[in-house]
Design a protein around this motif. Structure first.
Motif, mmCIF file in Angstrom:
data_model
loop_
_atom_site.group_PDB
_atom_site.id
_atom_site.type_symbol
_atom_site.label_atom_id
_atom_site.label_comp_id
_atom_site.label_asym_id
_atom_site.label_seq_id
_atom_site.Cartn_x
_atom_site.Cartn_y
_atom_site.Cartn_z
ATOM 1 N N ALA A 59 0.808 -1.224 0.000
ATOM 2 C CA ALA A 59 0.000 0.000 0.000
ATOM 3 C C ALA A 59 0.848 1.284 0.000
ATOM 4 O O ALA A 59 0.587 2.210 -0.781
ATOM 5 C CB ALA A 59 -0.936 -0.015 1.205
ATOM 6 N N GLY A 60 1.859 1.347 0.858
ATOM 7 C CA GLY A 60 2.682 2.557 0.934
ATOM 8 C C GLY A 60 3.423 2.805 -0.368
ATOM 9 O O GLY A 60 3.581 3.955 -0.810
ATOM 10 N N GLY A 61 3.870 1.721 -0.996
ATOM 11 C CA GLY A 61 4.573 1.852 -2.289
ATOM 12 C C GLY A 61 3.657 2.475 -3.334
ATOM 13 O O GLY A 61 4.051 3.388 -4.073
ATOM 14 N N SER A 62 2.394 2.030 -3.387
ATOM 15 C CA SER A 62 1.447 2.593 -4.360
ATOM 16 C C SER A 62 1.132 4.050 -4.067
ATOM 17 O O SER A 62 0.992 4.853 -4.990
ATOM 18 C CB SER A 62 0.109 1.835 -4.302
ATOM 19 O OG SER A 62 0.165 0.663 -5.028
ATOM 20 N N VAL A 63 0.989 4.368 -2.779
ATOM 21 C CA VAL A 63 0.677 5.756 -2.431
ATOM 22 C C VAL A 63 1.851 6.656 -2.838
ATOM 23 O O VAL A 63 1.667 7.732 -3.417
ATOM 24 C CB VAL A 63 0.348 5.881 -0.918
ATOM 25 C CG1 VAL A 63 0.224 7.334 -0.498
ATOM 26 C CG2 VAL A 63 -0.941 5.122 -0.602
ATOM 27 N N LEU A 64 3.072 6.191 -2.595
ATOM 28 C CA LEU A 64 4.248 6.971 -3.006
ATOM 29 C C LEU A 64 4.272 7.147 -4.534
ATOM 30 O O LEU A 64 4.585 8.221 -5.047
ATOM 31 C CB LEU A 64 5.524 6.270 -2.511
ATOM 32 C CG LEU A 64 6.840 6.990 -2.785
ATOM 33 C CD1 LEU A 64 6.892 8.361 -2.100
ATOM 34 C CD2 LEU A 64 8.036 6.151 -2.311
ATOM 35 N N ASN A 65 3.918 6.095 -5.263
ATOM 36 C CA ASN A 65 3.876 6.193 -6.728
ATOM 37 C C ASN A 65 2.874 7.258 -7.172
ATOM 38 O O ASN A 65 3.140 8.041 -8.089
ATOM 39 C CB ASN A 65 3.491 4.836 -7.334
ATOM 40 C CG ASN A 65 4.596 3.807 -7.185
ATOM 41 O OD1 ASN A 65 5.722 4.146 -6.843
ATOM 42 N ND2 ASN A 65 4.287 2.538 -7.438
ATOM 43 N N ALA A 66 1.723 7.277 -6.495
ATOM 44 C CA ALA A 66 0.698 8.264 -6.858
ATOM 45 C C ALA A 66 1.168 9.683 -6.512
ATOM 46 O O ALA A 66 0.901 10.635 -7.258
ATOM 47 C CB ALA A 66 -0.607 7.943 -6.139
ATOM 48 N N GLU A 67 1.896 9.813 -5.404
ATOM 49 C CA GLU A 67 2.415 11.147 -5.038
ATOM 50 C C GLU A 67 3.403 11.638 -6.101
ATOM 51 O O GLU A 67 3.404 12.815 -6.472
ATOM 52 C CB GLU A 67 3.106 11.081 -3.668
ATOM 53 C CG GLU A 67 2.130 10.873 -2.518
ATOM 54 C CD GLU A 67 2.829 10.475 -1.218
ATOM 55 O OE1 GLU A 67 4.075 10.374 -1.195
ATOM 56 O OE2 GLU A 67 2.116 10.246 -0.220
ATOM 57 N N LEU A 68 4.246 10.708 -6.591
ATOM 58 C CA LEU A 68 5.204 11.103 -7.635
ATOM 59 C C LEU A 68 4.448 11.524 -8.900
ATOM 60 O O LEU A 68 4.765 12.554 -9.511
ATOM 61 C CB LEU A 68 6.155 9.936 -7.943
ATOM 62 C CG LEU A 68 7.187 10.223 -9.035
ATOM 63 C CD1 LEU A 68 8.198 11.280 -8.580
ATOM 64 C CD2 LEU A 68 7.936 8.945 -9.438
ATOM 65 N N ALA A 69 3.440 10.737 -9.276
ATOM 66 C CA ALA A 69 2.659 11.068 -10.473
ATOM 67 C C ALA A 69 1.972 12.422 -10.304
ATOM 68 O O ALA A 69 1.895 13.220 -11.241
ATOM 69 C CB ALA A 69 1.627 9.969 -10.738
ATOM 70 N N HIS A 70 1.498 12.694 -9.104
ATOM 71 C CA HIS A 70 0.836 13.978 -8.834
ATOM 72 C C HIS A 70 1.846 15.119 -8.970
ATOM 73 O O HIS A 70 1.584 16.117 -9.611
ATOM 74 C CB HIS A 70 0.231 13.946 -7.429
ATOM 75 C CG HIS A 70 -0.777 15.028 -7.193
ATOM 76 N ND1 HIS A 70 -1.125 15.443 -5.942
ATOM 77 C CD2 HIS A 70 -1.518 15.785 -8.047
ATOM 78 C CE1 HIS A 70 -2.029 16.405 -6.044
ATOM 79 N NE2 HIS A 70 -2.277 16.629 -7.305
ATOM 80 N N ARG A 71 3.021 14.932 -8.352
ATOM 81 C CA ARG A 71 4.050 15.984 -8.433
ATOM 82 C C ARG A 71 4.432 16.255 -9.892
ATOM 83 O O ARG A 71 4.683 17.384 -10.285
ATOM 84 C CB ARG A 71 5.296 15.568 -7.643
ATOM 85 C CG ARG A 71 6.414 16.588 -7.764
ATOM 86 C CD ARG A 71 7.655 16.146 -7.022
ATOM 87 N NE ARG A 71 7.607 16.484 -5.612
ATOM 88 C CZ ARG A 71 8.574 16.202 -4.741
ATOM 89 N NH1 ARG A 71 9.666 15.578 -5.159
ATOM 90 N NH2 ARG A 71 8.471 16.548 -3.486
ATOM 91 N N GLU A 72 4.453 15.201 -10.694
ATOM 92 C CA GLU A 72 4.841 15.366 -12.105
ATOM 93 C C GLU A 72 3.686 15.862 -12.977
ATOM 94 O O GLU A 72 3.817 15.934 -14.196
ATOM 95 C CB GLU A 72 5.358 14.031 -12.663
ATOM 96 C CG GLU A 72 6.717 13.660 -12.118
ATOM 97 C CD GLU A 72 7.362 12.512 -12.898
ATOM 98 O OE1 GLU A 72 6.775 12.040 -13.891
ATOM 99 O OE2 GLU A 72 8.462 12.097 -12.495
ATOM 100 N N GLY A 73 2.539 16.147 -12.377
ATOM 101 C CA GLY A 73 1.406 16.659 -13.147
ATOM 102 C C GLY A 73 0.728 15.622 -14.020
ATOM 103 O O GLY A 73 0.084 15.952 -15.006
#
Ligand SMILES: NC(=O)c1ccc[n+]([C@@H]2O[C@H](COP(=O)([O-])OP(=O)(O)OC[C@H]3O[C@@H](n4cnc5c(N)ncnc54)[C@H](OP(=O)(O)O)[C@@H]3O)[C@@H](O)[C@H]2O)c1
Length: 351
Positions: free
Chosen positions: A335-349
């Motif tokens: 779960a934490g790995g996926s949330v981090l992936n989504a945060e990166l995608a969000h930061r990258e727009g």
């Protein structure tokens, strides 16, 4: 900041419940929909037996919705966190991407699809760009996590990558929670060790080749080093322990390797993300660590507890580096790995 509306698929399971715990007060995402098996529709999160030691009461009144991706998109959901079994994911995740949803999945169904990244931001943040090739006729996409054992291995190898790796040989000692809920029967695993986990050894070899591969337009040239694994189920609750032997391309000095582990930092692309640990890899010199009992929640700040991998028993001789590593299979490996992936995608727009 307005939070992005998100859904958790498989929200009753052990990974799904960690999603709820990590997203309950997340600064960027707000859980508005939850889904599981058909029989759950209309029931509430509060009605589901709690499998993890976390307070889910903030989301207790959320009702389960049918697993219908078009309805989720119509309801304004943009991000989907998936903790579905692989066979269900195989049907549902493409429907979600087609409906314009950004899927962050724990399932193995699409990990080896050429245009789907197996993302571990500290290791291969650049591979997130692959989603652009999925977006030719939809705004949605699928990003996967690695298998929980591969994730621990990949992070533990991160400090060594720049020196050139030739071969990796490992044995894993994997916790019961890695098999989900209800998982193995108590009679099979209590006081016992099972020296086989179906499909796991092949996944580690294939996935690590892709993760450490080189992005080349719309595909990845896989790393050509060899990975051989023995995967073993042991009667611990959480935390996959790995005993790893790495054959480097050249002779290496112990002092150099210790320094690399002591100073291992996340790349800039990842630093400051809400769930990113300050240090993704922690080196312990205590000969009795890491242990699942003591190190499974490694990582700072508080939101990144369980996101760091602990490496110990470091030994260097000639071109061989040996160590023991521990990763939290449910947080960092799921779960934490996926949330981090989504945060990166969000930061990258990209959301
Ligand atoms: N456990 C780990 O350490 C770990 C680590 C990395 C990746 N993963 C992967 O993450 C995923 C979830 O793992 P888990 O350990 O959380 O499994 P789990 O505890 O068995 O949970 C599975 C979830 O999927 C739902 N589900 C099952 N069949 C369904 C169907 N036909 N339609 C809709 N929903 C269905 C279940 O809902 P009901 O309760 O309503 O049946 C439950 O919410 C799997 O793909 C697994 O391989 C797990």
């Amino acid at each position: 900041m307005t939070k992005l509306p998100c859904a958790v698929l498989g929200a009753t399971g052990v990974v799904g419940q960690y999603f709820l715990a990590l997203l309950a007060d997340h600064p960027e995402f707000q859980v508005q929909k939850v889904c599981a098996s058909e029989s759950r529709t209309g029931r509430r999160i509060a009605d589901v037996p709690r499998l993890i030691d976390a307070d889910l009461s903030a989301l207790g009144d959320l009702e389960f919705s049918p697993l219908d991706m078009v309805s989720l998109a119509d309801a304004g959901i943009r991000v989907v966190f998936s903790a579905l079994p692989a066979d269900v994911s195989k049907q549902i995740e493409p429907q979600a991407a087609q409906a314009g949803l950004c899927v962050f999945s724990n399932a193995s169904a699409f990990r080896m699809a050429p245009q789907v990244p197996i993302l571990i931001p500290e290791v291969n943040a650049d591979q997130l760009a692959l989603v652009e090739y999925q977006q030719r006729d939809t705004s949605g996409f699928i990003v996967t996590n690695a298998n929980c054992t591969t994730t621990g291995l990949a992070l533990a190898l991160l400090p060594l990558r720049a020196l050139g790796i030739r071969r990796v040989i490992l044995s894993s000692y994997q916790a019961i929670s890695g098999a989900g809920y209800p998982g193995l029967s108590a009679l099979d695993i209590s006081g016992n060790v099972i020296p086989y986990i179906a499909g796991e050894e092949e996944k580690i070899a294939l996935e690590s080749g892709k993760i450490f591969g080189r992005l080349n337009g719309e595909t990845i040239c896989h790393a050509d080093w060899e990975v051989q694994a023995h995967c073993i189920r042991v009667p611990t609750r959480v935390g996959h322990l790995l005993s790893v032997h790495v054959e480097m391309e050249k002779t290496v000095a112990e002092s150099q390797i210790v320094q690399l582990y002591e100073h291992c930092e996340a790349p800039l692309a990842v630093q400051g993300l809400a769930t990113a640990p300050h240090k993704p890899v922690l080196l312990t010199k205590d000969p009795c660590r890491p242990q699942p009992l003591h190190d499974v929640l490694a990582g700072t700040p508080a939101r990144a507890r369980g996101m760091a991998v602990t490496v110990g028993r470091l030994q260097v001789k000639g071109n061989a580096v040996r160590f023991v590593a521990l990763a939290n299979n449910l947080i960092r490996g799921a779960a934490g790995g996926s949330v981090l992936n989504a945060e990166l995608a969000h930061r990258e727009g990209r959301l």
